[in-house]
Design a protein around this motif. Structure first.
Motif, PDB file in Angstrom:
ATOM      1  N   LYS A  81      49.223  32.974  64.806  1.00 26.68           N
ATOM      2  CA  LYS A  81      47.792  32.962  64.499  1.00 26.68           C
ATOM      3  C   LYS A  81      47.510  34.135  63.572  1.00 26.68           C
ATOM      4  O   LYS A  81      47.704  35.280  63.958  1.00 26.68           O
ATOM      5  N   GLN A  82      47.076  33.822  62.372  1.00 22.37           N
ATOM      6  CA  GLN A  82      46.837  34.867  61.387  1.00 22.37           C
ATOM      7  C   GLN A  82      45.370  34.849  60.999  1.00 22.37           C
ATOM      8  O   GLN A  82      44.833  33.833  60.559  1.00 22.37           O
ATOM      9  N   SER A  83      44.691  35.992  61.176  1.00 22.86           N
ATOM     10  CA  SER A  83      43.283  36.058  60.798  1.00 22.86           C
ATOM     11  C   SER A  83      43.083  37.085  59.694  1.00 22.86           C
ATOM     12  O   SER A  83      43.818  38.062  59.592  1.00 22.86           O
ATOM     13  N   PHE A  84      42.071  36.827  58.877  1.00 19.67           N
ATOM     14  CA  PHE A  84      41.772  37.658  57.724  1.00 19.67           C
ATOM     15  C   PHE A  84      40.337  38.148  57.816  1.00 19.67           C
ATOM     16  O   PHE A  84      39.423  37.368  58.088  1.00 19.67           O
ATOM     17  N   ILE A  85      40.154  39.434  57.582  1.00 14.54           N
ATOM     18  CA  ILE A  85      38.830  40.027  57.506  1.00 14.54           C
ATOM     19  C   ILE A  85      38.717  40.660  56.122  1.00 14.54           C
ATOM     20  O   ILE A  85      39.506  41.538  55.774  1.00 14.54           O
ATOM     21  N   PHE A  86      37.762  40.183  55.327  1.00 22.65           N
ATOM     22  CA  PHE A  86      37.559  40.712  53.982  1.00 22.65           C
ATOM     23  C   PHE A  86      36.288  41.542  53.972  1.00 22.65           C
ATOM     24  O   PHE A  86      35.184  40.993  53.954  1.00 22.65           O
ATOM     25  N   ASP A  87      36.447  42.857  53.999  1.00 23.88           N
ATOM     26  CA  ASP A  87      35.313  43.780  53.951  1.00 23.88           C
ATOM     27  C   ASP A  87      35.253  44.337  52.523  1.00 23.88           C
ATOM     28  O   ASP A  87      35.385  45.535  52.287  1.00 23.88           O
ATOM     29  N   THR A  88      35.108  43.417  51.556  1.00 22.09           N
ATOM     30  CA  THR A  88      35.164  43.747  50.129  1.00 22.09           C
ATOM     31  C   THR A  88      34.081  42.963  49.391  1.00 22.09           C
ATOM     32  O   THR A  88      33.406  42.119  49.985  1.00 22.09           O
ATOM     33  N   THR A  89      33.981  43.213  48.102  1.00 20.41           N
ATOM     34  CA  THR A  89      33.081  42.394  47.279  1.00 20.41           C
ATOM     35  C   THR A  89      33.665  40.991  47.155  1.00 20.41           C
ATOM     36  O   THR A  89      34.867  40.772  47.401  1.00 20.41           O
ATOM     37  N   LEU A  90      32.842  40.041  46.754  1.00 24.48           N
ATOM     38  CA  LEU A  90      33.280  38.664  46.619  1.00 24.48           C
ATOM     39  C   LEU A  90      34.389  38.522  45.578  1.00 24.48           C
ATOM     40  O   LEU A  90      35.342  37.761  45.779  1.00 24.48           O
ATOM     41  N   ASP A  91      34.303  39.263  44.471  1.00 26.43           N
ATOM     42  CA  ASP A  91      35.348  39.201  43.437  1.00 26.43           C
ATOM     43  C   ASP A  91      36.701  39.617  43.999  1.00 26.43           C
ATOM     44  O   ASP A  91      37.709  38.924  43.807  1.00 26.43           O
ATOM     45  N   VAL A  92      36.735  40.752  44.688  1.00 27.43           N
ATOM     46  CA  VAL A  92      37.996  41.241  45.258  1.00 27.43           C
ATOM     47  C   VAL A  92      38.496  40.268  46.323  1.00 27.43           C
ATOM     48  O   VAL A  92      39.686  39.975  46.404  1.00 27.43           O
ATOM     49  N   GLN A  93      37.576  39.742  47.126  1.00 24.48           N
ATOM     50  CA  GLN A  93      37.950  38.762  48.143  1.00 24.48           C
ATOM     51  C   GLN A  93      38.620  37.540  47.508  1.00 24.48           C
ATOM     52  O   GLN A  93      39.647  37.060  47.992  1.00 24.48           O
ATOM     53  N   ASN A  94      38.068  37.055  46.414  1.00 23.75           N
ATOM     54  CA  ASN A  94      38.649  35.893  45.731  1.00 23.75           C
ATOM     55  C   ASN A  94      40.029  36.207  45.167  1.00 23.75           C
ATOM     56  O   ASN A  94      40.939  35.369  45.234  1.00 23.75           O
ATOM     57  N   PHE A  95      40.236  37.414  44.612  1.00 25.31           N
ATOM     58  CA  PHE A  95      41.553  37.815  44.122  1.00 25.31           C
ATOM     59  C   PHE A  95      42.559  37.840  45.270  1.00 25.31           C
ATOM     60  O   PHE A  95      43.704  37.403  45.130  1.00 25.31           O
TER      61      PHE A  95
END
Length: 172
Positions: A81-95
């Motif tokens: 089970k792999q979870s991701f938390i993106f505490d970044t801007t949307l641009d960085v999240q998309n990269f």
């Protein structure tokens, strides 16, 4: 905490302003935490921004962090089970998402593991402020980037840190 047939991985991504050579630099950080049979391993990966948008840096960071995660797994006889938390801007999240997808395809991850992905939301702005303290951003990160612009450091999590991470919804 994981049961005996489940490995849980939390990948937390953020951009941190860190003191570096008499100034502050944006540093893209990935904290990878792996739980298996009650054992916890955690590594902080980072790259000092060489570009304004972190496009190339995101790919580099994901490769380093995921190589550690998947090399830590000695078998495929469990559910992952792999979870991701993106505490970044949307641009960085998309990269980052593009880099994760590319890594998974190139390394045939879905064919190798019984895998489920979860995208975890950041509910409010300062939800993960304690993560900075628990993973020593204020002390270890400036020290580490002073020696190596792209690198990592390991953190041994104590019981109280694990409890606090659970309280702020960093862990399941």
């Amino acid at each position: 905490m994981s049961d005996k047939n489940v490995v849980e991985i939390v990948n937390y991504f953020c951009v941190d302003k860190t003191p570096y050579k008499y100034a502050y630099k944006d540093v893209l950080v990935c904290i990878s935490t792996l739980f298996y049979k009650g054992n916890v391993k955690s590594t902080v990966y980072y790259v000092v921004g060489s570009s304004d948008n972190f496009k190339d840096d995101a790919c580099q960071l994901v490769v380093e962090a995921f190589n550690w995660v998947y090399s830590s797994l000695k078998s495929t006889k469990f559910e992952l089970k792999q979870s991701f938390i993106f505490d970044t801007t949307l641009d960085v999240q998309n990269f980052l998402k593009a880099a994760i997808k590319k890594y998974s395809q190139e390394n045939n991850i879905k064919a190798s593991y019984s895998l489920s992905y979860v995208l975890r939301d950041v509910v409010f702005k300062d939800q993960f402020t304690d993560v900075r303290r628990i993973f020593c951003f204020d002390t270890m990160l400036p020290l580490a980037i002073g020696f190596n612009v792209l690198g990592f450091y390991n953190i041994s999590l104590k019981d109280e840190a694990i409890i606090r991470l659970s309280e702020i919804k960093f862990l399941y």
